[in-house]
Design a protein around this motif. Structure first.
Motif, short mmCIF file in Angstrom:
data_model
loop_
_atom_site.label_atom_id
_atom_site.label_comp_id
_atom_site.label_asym_id
_atom_site.label_seq_id
_atom_site.Cartn_x
_atom_site.Cartn_y
_atom_site.Cartn_z
N LYS A 48 0.84 -1.20 0.00
CA LYS A 48 0.00 0.00 0.00
C LYS A 48 0.88 1.25 0.00
CE LYS A 48 -4.34 1.55 1.74
NZ LYS A 48 -5.51 1.05 2.44
N PHE A 49 1.93 1.25 0.82
CA PHE A 49 2.83 2.39 0.89
C PHE A 49 3.55 2.60 -0.44
CE2 PHE A 49 7.11 4.08 1.97
CZ PHE A 49 6.70 5.37 2.31
N MET A 50 4.08 1.53 -1.01
CA MET A 50 4.81 1.65 -2.27
C MET A 50 3.88 2.07 -3.41
SD MET A 50 7.94 1.28 -1.68
CE MET A 50 9.25 0.39 -0.90
N SER A 51 2.63 1.59 -3.40
CA SER A 51 1.68 2.02 -4.45
C SER A 51 1.39 3.51 -4.31
CB SER A 51 0.40 1.20 -4.40
OG SER A 51 -0.35 1.47 -3.24
N PHE A 52 1.35 4.02 -3.07
CA PHE A 52 1.19 5.45 -2.85
C PHE A 52 2.38 6.20 -3.47
CE2 PHE A 52 2.40 9.16 -0.32
CZ PHE A 52 1.28 9.95 -0.46
N LEU A 53 3.59 5.71 -3.23
CA LEU A 53 4.78 6.36 -3.78
C LEU A 53 4.77 6.34 -5.31
CD1 LEU A 53 7.58 5.02 -1.40
CD2 LEU A 53 6.41 7.23 -1.31
N LEU A 54 4.42 5.19 -5.89
CA LEU A 54 4.33 5.09 -7.35
C LEU A 54 3.26 6.02 -7.90
CD1 LEU A 54 4.59 1.23 -7.97
CD2 LEU A 54 6.14 2.97 -8.89
N ASN A 55 2.10 6.00 -7.27
CA ASN A 55 0.95 6.75 -7.77
C ASN A 55 1.14 8.26 -7.66
OD1 ASN A 55 -1.54 6.42 -9.05
ND2 ASN A 55 -2.67 6.68 -7.16
N ASN A 56 1.98 8.68 -6.75
CA ASN A 56 2.19 10.12 -6.55
C ASN A 56 3.57 10.59 -7.00
OD1 ASN A 56 -0.30 11.22 -5.12
ND2 ASN A 56 0.10 9.29 -4.06
N ASN A 57 4.20 9.79 -7.84
CA ASN A 57 5.47 10.15 -8.49
C ASN A 57 6.62 10.44 -7.53
OD1 ASN A 57 4.30 9.96 -11.15
ND2 ASN A 57 3.25 11.88 -10.66
N PHE A 58 6.63 9.73 -6.39
CA PHE A 58 7.77 9.83 -5.48
C PHE A 58 8.87 8.85 -5.87
CE2 PHE A 58 4.50 11.58 -2.62
CZ PHE A 58 5.15 12.73 -2.21
N ILE A 59 8.56 7.95 -6.76
CA ILE A 59 9.52 6.97 -7.25
C ILE A 59 10.08 7.49 -8.57
CG2 ILE A 59 9.84 4.58 -8.05
CD1 ILE A 59 9.08 4.75 -5.09
N ASN A 60 11.38 7.42 -8.72
CA ASN A 60 12.01 7.86 -9.95
C ASN A 60 11.86 6.76 -11.00
OD1 ASN A 60 13.87 8.37 -12.03
ND2 ASN A 60 15.18 9.57 -10.67
N ASP A 61 10.86 6.92 -11.87
CA ASP A 61 10.58 5.91 -12.89
C ASP A 61 11.79 5.62 -13.77
OD1 ASP A 61 8.01 6.00 -11.92
OD2 ASP A 61 7.07 6.40 -13.85
N GLU A 62 12.55 6.64 -14.08
CA GLU A 62 13.70 6.46 -14.98
C GLU A 62 14.71 5.48 -14.37
OE1 GLU A 62 17.26 9.13 -16.93
OE2 GLU A 62 15.33 10.10 -16.52
N THR A 63 14.99 5.64 -13.10
CA THR A 63 15.94 4.75 -12.41
C THR A 63 15.40 3.33 -12.38
OG1 THR A 63 16.75 6.56 -11.04
CG2 THR A 63 17.16 4.34 -10.25
N VAL A 64 14.13 3.19 -12.00
CA VAL A 64 13.51 1.86 -11.94
C VAL A 64 13.48 1.23 -13.32
CG1 VAL A 64 11.38 0.59 -11.43
CG2 VAL A 64 12.13 2.42 -9.90
N ASN A 65 13.08 1.99 -14.33
CA ASN A 65 12.99 1.44 -15.69
C ASN A 65 14.34 1.03 -16.25
OD1 ASN A 65 10.18 1.49 -15.96
ND2 ASN A 65 10.17 3.62 -16.62
N LYS A 66 15.41 1.73 -15.89
CA LYS A 66 16.75 1.32 -16.32
C LYS A 66 17.12 -0.04 -15.74
CE LYS A 66 18.87 5.82 -17.17
NZ LYS A 66 19.83 6.82 -16.70
#
Length: 191
Positions: A158-176
């Motif tokens: 639930k916490f991580m989905s909040f971070l993903l959903n609110n752009n607190f996660i750097n998608d570029e880093t994860v996608n690399k």
């Protein structure tokens, strides 16, 4: 009992994949040996994964304990969990930080190694895929969001989905990291 970051991520990653997961599996003495310990994570799906988790391995001597523990765990689980004996077993060491010699030694002993940040990226992808399926076809997802329904989730998911959903996660880093492992990128927020 306090769990390490690596144990939390490993557990949730496998649970999202619909594997059965048991934590802190006691490994009892075998053949009169005086060894006793526990296995951090036992994950059962298509294969049996015997997993040692370390946020940081302070010395190269510690890897010998990890190797011995995984060897003893495999012997114990093959003996005590008879219904798993026909499945393929894989020993895995998940680490947040570890010396190069430790990693090489683990590989020489038939142990797959996974750096925690790579497993975290895979976890994010599993969570993203789960939430994307759950929210498929919804028209009420707000601009800049990925999902609207996250209510059934608990704890870390639930916490991580909040971070993903609110752009607190750097998608570029994860996608690399996902690309490095030949895994599709995270879903994109609604534009």
């Amino acid at each position: 009992m306090k769990y390490s970051n690596s144990e939390l991520i490993v557990e949730r990653y496998y649970r999202l994949r619909k594997w059965l997961v048991e934590k802190d599996v006691p490994i009892l003495p075998q053949n009169g040996k005086r060894f006793w310990g526990d296995l951090d994570i036992l994950a059962v799906g298509d294969e049996v994964h015997i997993i040692s988790c370390k946020d940081f391995l302070p010395s190269n001597k510690e890897i010998d304990r990890v190797i011995k523990n995984l060897e003893n765990a495999e012997i114990f689980i093959r003996k005590e969990y008879n219904y798993l004996k026909n499945k393929k077993f894989k020993k895995i060491y998940v680490y947040g930080g570890s010396g190069k010699k430790s990693i090489e030694k683990a590989h020489k002993n038939g142990i797959e190694t996974i750096e925690l940040k790579e497993l975290l990226a895979k976890y994010f992808k599993e969570l993203d895929s789960y939430l994307s399926k759950m929210n498929f076809g919804r028209t009420d997802i707000g601009k800049g969001k990925r999902y609207t329904i996250v209510g059934e989730l608990e704890g870390l998911d639930k916490f991580m989905s909040f971070l993903l959903n609110n752009n607190f996660i750097n998608d570029e880093t994860v996608n690399k990291l996902l690309e490095k492992n030949n895994i599709d990128k995270l879903s994109k927020p609604k534009q």
